[in-house]
Enzyme design. Sequence first.
Site, short mmCIF file in Angstrom:
data_model
loop_
_atom_site.label_atom_id
_atom_site.label_comp_id
_atom_site.label_asym_id
_atom_site.label_seq_id
_atom_site.Cartn_x
_atom_site.Cartn_y
_atom_site.Cartn_z
N GLY A 36 0.77 -1.23 0.00
CA GLY A 36 0.00 0.00 0.00
C GLY A 36 0.80 1.28 0.00
O GLY A 36 0.22 2.37 0.06
N GLY A 58 2.70 2.35 -2.47
CA GLY A 58 2.78 2.91 -3.81
C GLY A 58 3.89 2.36 -4.68
O GLY A 58 4.30 3.01 -5.65
N LYS A 59 4.36 1.15 -4.39
CA LYS A 59 5.46 0.56 -5.18
C LYS A 59 5.10 0.46 -6.66
O LYS A 59 5.89 0.82 -7.53
CB LYS A 59 5.79 -0.84 -4.65
CG LYS A 59 6.28 -0.91 -3.24
CD LYS A 59 6.65 -2.33 -2.86
CE LYS A 59 5.50 -3.28 -2.98
NZ LYS A 59 4.39 -2.98 -2.04
N THR A 60 3.91 -0.08 -6.93
CA THR A 60 3.53 -0.31 -8.32
C THR A 60 3.44 1.00 -9.09
O THR A 60 3.96 1.11 -10.21
CB THR A 60 2.18 -1.06 -8.38
OG1 THR A 60 2.34 -2.35 -7.78
CG2 THR A 60 1.73 -1.24 -9.83
N SER A 61 2.79 2.00 -8.52
CA SER A 61 2.64 3.29 -9.20
C SER A 61 4.00 3.92 -9.50
O SER A 61 4.25 4.42 -10.60
CB SER A 61 1.79 4.24 -8.36
OG SER A 61 0.51 3.72 -8.14
N ASP A 77 4.86 -9.89 -8.04
CA ASP A 77 3.77 -10.06 -7.08
C ASP A 77 2.78 -11.08 -7.63
O ASP A 77 2.26 -10.90 -8.74
CB ASP A 77 3.06 -8.72 -6.86
CG ASP A 77 2.07 -8.75 -5.71
OD1 ASP A 77 1.64 -9.86 -5.31
OD2 ASP A 77 1.70 -7.67 -5.21
#
Length: 602
Positions: free
Chosen positions: A34, A36-39, A61
């Site tokens: 949650g 913000g790694k992906t963004s 993931d």
Amino acid sequence: MLFWQQIVLNTQDQSIMKFLTQPPRFLFFTGKGGVGKTSIACAAAIQLAETGQRVLLVSTDPASNVGQVFGINIGNHIIAIPNITGLSALEIDPQAAAQVYRNRIVDPVRGVLPDSVVKGIEEQLSGACTTEIAAFNEFTALLIDSVLTADYDHIIFDTAPTGHTIRLLQLPTAWSDFLEAGKGDSSCLGPLAGLEKQRSQYTAAVDALADPVRTRLILVARAQQTTLREAARTHEELAAIGLLQQYLVINGILLAGETEGDSLALAIFEREQAALNAIPDVLKTLPCDYIMLKPFNLVGLDALRQLLIESAPQTPVAMDSPIELNAPTLSELVNGIAADGHGLVMLMGKGGVGKTTLAAAIAVELAHRGLPVHLTTSDPAAHLTETLNGVLDNLTVSRIDPHAETERYRQHVLDTKGAKLDTQGRALLEEDLRSPCTEEIAVFQAFSRIIREAGKKFVVMDTAPTGHTLLLLDATGAYHREVARQMTGGIHYLTPMMQLQDPKQTKVLLVTLAETTPVLEAANLQDDLRRAGIEPWAWIINNSVALAQPHSPLLRQRALNELDKITSVADGYSQRYAVVPLLKKEPVGIGCLLELSRYAGD
């Protein structure tokens, strides 16, 4: 000088993030769920590609949402991202990888060996251990020089939440050591798998990870004590295995300009400043970037291009626009849970949506009503004791510690199966038990042991983020199939999977946020559970800004963005749901958790 003032001064003329300055070939983004790694990984990939670099963006993931961020389907194959020249993406799908792995081993012996032998090999390769190794093999193949990676200047890894990622990055060394010993049973890699090839690939992966010229690790955190502490632990654990080139990114910071006339915004700001000024010492030496909270959802190319730009334009919002939201509360869900007197309550969802807090709040409320409760977690990175910050009658707390459970399992096998072996046989067994796959078996057994208690009391389980939980359920399903295959002649049996599938014994609560990707991920998880015969009992939409009724323009824009997501849950995904507000005070401690579970609106 306040920390936010320092941030403004440090970023005024910053045209590029420190972590993207002279980037190496491999960049890993990791951190608590949650944050913000992906963004950030997607935004970094876009920025590098638009400077003319050839970039491969890889999600490790098991519950990847990279495709959701870009608005396309990616899957377990490399595809080009539309409208971004030079950018491709891959989502490593453990199930698809496992099927390819099984086919590679089994297909050559079909028609050669007896059908019974082939079936035995297939059974041996049906468990979670095979799934993990197959996905791991795909991961390490991207770290070596090969035809697969030759076309890319940079490979960016968007990893699973911290606990799973630490295991992933430790596995190259673990498997190299296991294979180097050369004494163990090779069953975990599957018959005829070719250990020499695996050994060389894992060794090359270890070398790449430890090389600061080739690999950079970006620790992503929020301006919160829990995520910063976890970043500090991750820094130390991964530095210990040679990943020394580390950077820190603190995401989603609320600036002081948003606090005027808004007590919620002021409380968030002060909480974040306290966390930033108390940042762990081990993180202070790392190069650090700061990303301000944005008013928009980070989905689509336009939003991603603005993420790493500090002066991103804000969408004007009418301050008199009504934020109307009437939704069921958590207290109503707890009433329905308590009515049964006992049972298993499992909270599942994407990392960072607040499963730990909500599991603690539900457990505390049930215990406060005089009901016996066992609160536990299967998340390697969970911090239940910090969230509870106290003790309560009728409540016991535990954690499935992978290391402790693995040691317990190894000792049990040595005391039982090993007791009947001679010296040479026991030595071979000890080598086999050093396999990294042993951990998966041990964690599954601990999980099974705990949920059996739900026949007499409430067991509230805070699960690991989605991908890791699905692997655990995969192990549960494999065990169930094996028991069902062996039980003949009408013998009665009860497996953990059968308990999870029984709505009278198990209530699965899907936790999400009122944002695009968390809702889509929860919907995908619901589909996965249904395919396994498990029907979620309810959804919980956590940390709702809309329910908190803010006045800050930025927070009001985020609140308005939430309304259609909440409607989509109520109308399209679950008839039973609850909305929990974003609170001024962090819900830590028995008293605050009771307030959260009993919140009935202002």
